[in-house]
Design a protein around this motif. Structure first.
Motif, PDB file in Angstrom:
ATOM      1  N   ARG A 240      -7.537  -8.241  -5.391  1.00 30.69           N
ATOM      2  CA  ARG A 240      -6.558  -7.156  -5.458  1.00 30.69           C
ATOM      3  C   ARG A 240      -7.115  -5.845  -4.913  1.00 30.69           C
ATOM      4  NH1 ARG A 240      -2.035  -8.193  -8.555  1.00 30.69           N
ATOM      5  NH2 ARG A 240      -1.672 -10.455  -8.611  1.00 30.69           N
ATOM      6  N   THR A 244      -5.162  -3.688  -2.024  1.00 26.78           N
ATOM      7  CA  THR A 244      -4.764  -2.281  -2.161  1.00 26.78           C
ATOM      8  C   THR A 244      -5.335  -1.438  -1.027  1.00 26.78           C
ATOM      9  OG1 THR A 244      -4.636  -2.485  -4.569  1.00 26.78           O
ATOM     10  CG2 THR A 244      -4.884  -0.262  -3.669  1.00 26.78           C
ATOM     11  N   ARG A 248      -3.314   0.541   2.274  1.00 26.50           N
ATOM     12  CA  ARG A 248      -3.529   1.957   2.561  1.00 26.50           C
ATOM     13  C   ARG A 248      -4.028   2.133   3.995  1.00 26.50           C
ATOM     14  NH1 ARG A 248      -7.397   2.764  -0.833  1.00 26.50           N
ATOM     15  NH2 ARG A 248      -5.967   2.888  -2.598  1.00 26.50           N
TER      16      ARG A 248
END
Length: 328
Positions: A240, A244, A248
């Motif tokens: 994870r 993430t 971005r």
């Protein structure tokens, strides 16, 4: 120009043979796909037992980890060897009268025999089965969650909403996968390779009512995906922190691509951070000009004014793209 590069992205070796060496001496840059140029870094370290068939427990673990990322119960998830195979198999299972939003993936028009193409703006005007991609390819159009729910509500008793979410991992806010349930006529298709940058793994998922999943498992058999796909997919979906950071990074880098395109007089189209579409007077001519700079993009036979440009991997690639765009 052959349709070698209008059929789908890729074809880098064919481009090298056809166009030869770059006029500026650089290595080829492949911007013809919507694949993340920054792949998940753990594939090379994955432990894979090549001597044994994949066992059911490891496959179930993959589907459980992927289901958590999609926001659904694992009983609704079936792993397949690439989302395209899932699309074609489910299309054969559903059958009946259907419409598909076009332009989009060529596969969508081939899933169900007799499926009729419709414009995106007309999608809500047709009942029965509807096939679409969200985000869409090649224009990067994203349909919001409320609009998607309205399309689902409009299917009627005999229709299905079949949603190709191959690019949804890059920004899952518009995903409708969490709405899948046993009493809902919704099937979602997810792709591993695009967001994780590992298209060669050939891994996808069908997210569907349990009855559809059970029938699909009968068709794909006991070993639907390889041991490598299971090992890499399980580890990647569980990472994870990388997911993430990757989301971005993609949004930051596509903003930099947008800036290049705007500086060169183009209007970037689309909301998917893995590619942008531009409209020009002659897409084939621009495709060939960029190819002479050893930059492969994606033209479209049916929309000769379009050119799709994938996400460059770094600032140097963006600079080469900008130079090539300016040379003309």
């Amino acid at each position: 120009m052959s349709d070698r590069w209008t059929w789908h992205g890729g074809g880098l070796e064919a481009a090298k043979r056809h166009f030869g060496a770059s006029k500026d001496g650089g290595d080829w840059i492949d911007l013809s796909t919507g694949i993340n140029p920054h792949p998940w870094p753990g594939a090379g370290a994955a432990e894979i037992d090549w001597r044994r068939l994949p066992d059911p427990e490891t496959l179930a673990r993959l589907e459980t980890v992927a289901a958590a990322c999609f926001g659904v119960d694992a009983r609704h998830v079936c792993a397949v060897p690439g989302s395209e195979i899932g699309l074609r198999l489910v299309g054969q299972m559903i059958g009946g009268t259907a419409h598909h939003v076009a332009p989009a993936y060529r596969t969508h028009g081939e899933m169900i025999a007799g499926s009729a193409p419709i414009d995106a703006d007309a999608a809500g005007q047709h009942g029965g089965t509807l096939i679409l991609a969200n985000p869409n390819n090649p224009d990067g159009r994203v349909i919001g969650s409320r609009a998607m729910q309205a399309l689902l509500d409009g299917r009627g008793a005999d229709g299905w909403l079949l949603v190709d979410e191959a690019f949804a991992d890059a920004d899952p806010r518009a995903s409708i996968a969490a709405s899948v349930g046993d009493d809902i006529r919704l099937i979602v298709f997810r792709s591993f390779g695009k967001f994780f940058g590992l298209a060669g793994v050939r891994l996808g998922f069908v997210v569907a009512p349990h009855a559809i999943v059970a029938k699909l498992r009968e068709r794909v058999g006991a070993w639907p995906v390889s041991a490598a796909a299971i090992a890499i997919g399980t580890a990647a979906y569980a990472d994870r922190d990388w997911t993430t950071a990757a989301r971005r990074r993609l949004h930051t880098e596509v903003a930099a691509l947008d800036a290049v395109l705007v500086r060169q007089g183009h209007r970037p189209i689309g909301d998917c951070p893995l590619f942008r579409l531009i409209e020009v007077a002659d897409g084939q001519a621009l495709f060939e000009r960029l190819a002479r700079h050893s930059i492969l993009t994606r033209p479209f036979a049916g929309q000769p004014q379009w050119l799709r440009i994938g996400l460059p991997a770094d600032a140097d690639a963006r600079a080469r793209l900008e130079t090539a765009l300016a040379d003309g």
